[in-house]
Design an enzyme around this catalytic site. Structure first.
Site, mmCIF file in Angstrom:
data_model
loop_
_atom_site.group_PDB
_atom_site.id
_atom_site.type_symbol
_atom_site.label_atom_id
_atom_site.label_comp_id
_atom_site.label_asym_id
_atom_site.label_seq_id
_atom_site.Cartn_x
_atom_site.Cartn_y
_atom_site.Cartn_z
ATOM 1 N N ASP A 89 26.468 -48.491 19.879
ATOM 2 C CA ASP A 89 27.237 -49.692 19.544
ATOM 3 C C ASP A 89 26.583 -50.403 18.344
ATOM 4 O O ASP A 89 25.351 -50.526 18.291
ATOM 5 C CB ASP A 89 27.199 -50.600 20.795
ATOM 6 C CG ASP A 89 28.138 -51.782 20.696
ATOM 7 O OD1 ASP A 89 29.145 -51.678 19.999
ATOM 8 O OD2 ASP A 89 27.856 -52.805 21.366
ATOM 9 N N HIS A 187 31.438 -62.152 19.990
ATOM 10 C CA HIS A 187 30.536 -61.712 21.068
ATOM 11 C C HIS A 187 30.060 -62.886 21.920
ATOM 12 O O HIS A 187 30.065 -64.024 21.460
ATOM 13 C CB HIS A 187 29.294 -61.032 20.471
ATOM 14 C CG HIS A 187 29.602 -59.708 19.845
ATOM 15 N ND1 HIS A 187 29.268 -59.395 18.557
ATOM 16 C CD2 HIS A 187 30.212 -58.613 20.346
ATOM 17 C CE1 HIS A 187 29.660 -58.165 18.287
ATOM 18 N NE2 HIS A 187 30.238 -57.664 19.352
HETATM 19 P P1 13P Z 1 31.131 -59.253 24.889
HETATM 20 O O1 13P Z 1 29.979 -60.105 24.469
HETATM 21 O O2 13P Z 1 32.419 -60.026 24.870
HETATM 22 O O3 13P Z 1 30.911 -58.574 26.201
HETATM 23 O O4 13P Z 1 31.318 -58.102 23.783
HETATM 24 C C1 13P Z 1 30.513 -56.959 23.793
HETATM 25 C C2 13P Z 1 30.681 -56.136 22.573
HETATM 26 O O5 13P Z 1 31.554 -56.329 21.748
HETATM 27 C C3 13P Z 1 29.733 -55.042 22.382
HETATM 28 O O6 13P Z 1 29.911 -54.384 21.160
HETATM 29 O O1 G3H Z 2 27.688 -56.417 20.646
HETATM 30 C C1 G3H Z 2 26.632 -56.679 21.145
HETATM 31 C C2 G3H Z 2 26.331 -56.235 22.531
HETATM 32 O O2 G3H Z 2 26.707 -57.212 23.452
HETATM 33 C C3 G3H Z 2 24.880 -55.865 22.645
HETATM 34 O O3 G3H Z 2 24.065 -56.947 22.436
HETATM 35 O O4 G3H Z 2 22.254 -56.632 20.758
HETATM 36 O O5 G3H Z 2 21.947 -58.074 22.786
HETATM 37 O O6 G3H Z 2 22.021 -55.599 23.011
HETATM 38 P P1 G3H Z 2 22.464 -56.804 22.223
HETATM 39 ZN ZN ZN Z 3 30.586 -55.629 19.569
#
Ligand code: 13P
Ligand code: G3H
Ligand code: ZN
Length: 314
Positions: A89, A187
């Site tokens: 991700d 997010h």
């Molecule tokens: P949320 O913070 O809404 O759960 O989104 C997660 C996300 O987009 C991870 O890439």
């Molecule tokens: O898009 C972000 C995800 O929620 C992951 O977040 O960078 O805190 O692992 P993180």
């Molecule tokens: Zn994201």
């Protein structure tokens, strides 16, 4: 079949018109909860890890982290007959993207959405060329992730959200497999000041012009009951707002197939961990005090699979 390419999962979702949540993990407990939920719901599962997750699980070494997640997910996947994939991700650093590809991830995201269009095309294409050469599929992003209030002007909106014509050109030039168009989500737990509104007109146009599986980032619903439970047991979290289920369903109707979900799982685990620790004052076995939090994550996951329509599709 079980450990599969994310593309396989999302192409079926695109053809049959449903959504698959991609759940973020950092550890074994969240993974086990998601895995059990997917098996019980007979839903395909996409597991995703951020760069922060690779750093965390690898104790600072992303390749070690990526190898850990690959072994974990592949081993579990091989014991069941539902499709499960593993995705990186928000890949931003070349080192992390390569760590995921080298370890066996079936898809990666290259997130160059903060760069101007031409540079985003260039960076994305570079990763697509490498990833496709070894059978890994690629997600990219266009526009900026942020909530857009009603009082934001049309030109400001245009500067923040995806441009459908650019999306068409972007997909044709980069050959990405999935695209995350910014349509008004952000997010975390504080997504909107007023009503939760997404730009579905833009989404429909992007789908018409690209036809590929689309991704909704920032798709957590942030259930009020979880926030209240956490606050009842000592948390201090105010002003949360997520994407309601009806809005998620509409997004799927207009072409979203991958629905990124992290915050809701974190909120569920944390709320029930607070509850358990406060109620079971003599417990010090983590397998016991993680039980309720893991069950809570599992419930959130099952509910999301039903809402998005992936239950029963595996
Ligand atoms: P949320 O913070 O809404 O759960 O989104 C997660 C996300 O987009 C991870 O890439
Ligand atoms: O898009 C972000 C995800 O929620 C992951 O977040 O960078 O805190 O692992 P993180
Ligand atoms: Zn994201």
């Amino acid at each position: 079949m079980p450990f599969v390419n994310t593309k396989e999962i999302l192409e079926d979702a695109n053809q049959r018109g449903y959504g698959v949540a991609a759940f973020n993990i950092n550890d074994l407990e969240f993974f086990m909860a998601i895995f059990e939920a997917g098996v019980e719901e007979r839903s395909p599962i996409i597991i995703e890890t951020s760069e922060g997750a690779l750093k965390y699980a690898g104790l600072g070494n992303p390749l070690r982290g990526a190898r850990f997640f690959y072994e974990l997910v592949r081993n579990y996947a091989e014991s069941v007959d539902i499709p499960i994939s593993l995705h990186l991700d928000h890949g931003k650093k070349f080192e992390y993207i390569m760590a995921a590809i080298k370890s066996g991830y079936t898809s990666v995201m290259i997130d160059a959405s903060h760069l101007p269009f031409e540079q985003n095309v260039e960076e994305t294409k570079k990763i697509v060329d490498i990833a496709h050469a070894v059978g890994v599929s690629v997600e990219a992003e266009l526009g900026r992730l942020m909530g857009v209030e009603d009082n934001v002007s049309v030109s400001e909106k245009d500067a923040i959200l995806v441009n459908p014509d650019e999306a068409e050109e972007f997909v044709a030039r980069t050959k990405v497999d999935f695209l995350a168009p910014a349509i008004g989500t952000s997010h975390g737990a504080f997504k909107f000041k007023g009503e939760a509104k997404l730009d579905f007109e833009r989404l429909k146009k992007v789908k018409e012009k690209t036809g590929i599986p689309l991704v909704l980032h920032g798709a957590s619903s942030v259930p009020q009951e979880l926030v209240e439970l956490a606050n009842n047991y000592g948390a201090e979290i105010e002003g949360t707002k997520g994407v309601p289920f009806e809005v998620l369903k509409e997004a799927v109707k207009y072409g979203i197939n991958k629905v990124n979900t992290d915050t809701d799982l974190r909120m569920a685990f944390m709320a029930y961990l607070r509850k358990t620790l406060s109620e079971k004052k003599t417990e010090f076995d983590p397998r016991k005090y993680f039980k309720e939090p893991m069950d809570a994550v599992k419930e959130v996951v099952k509910e999301r699979m039903r809402v998005l329509g992936s239950s029963g599709k595996a």
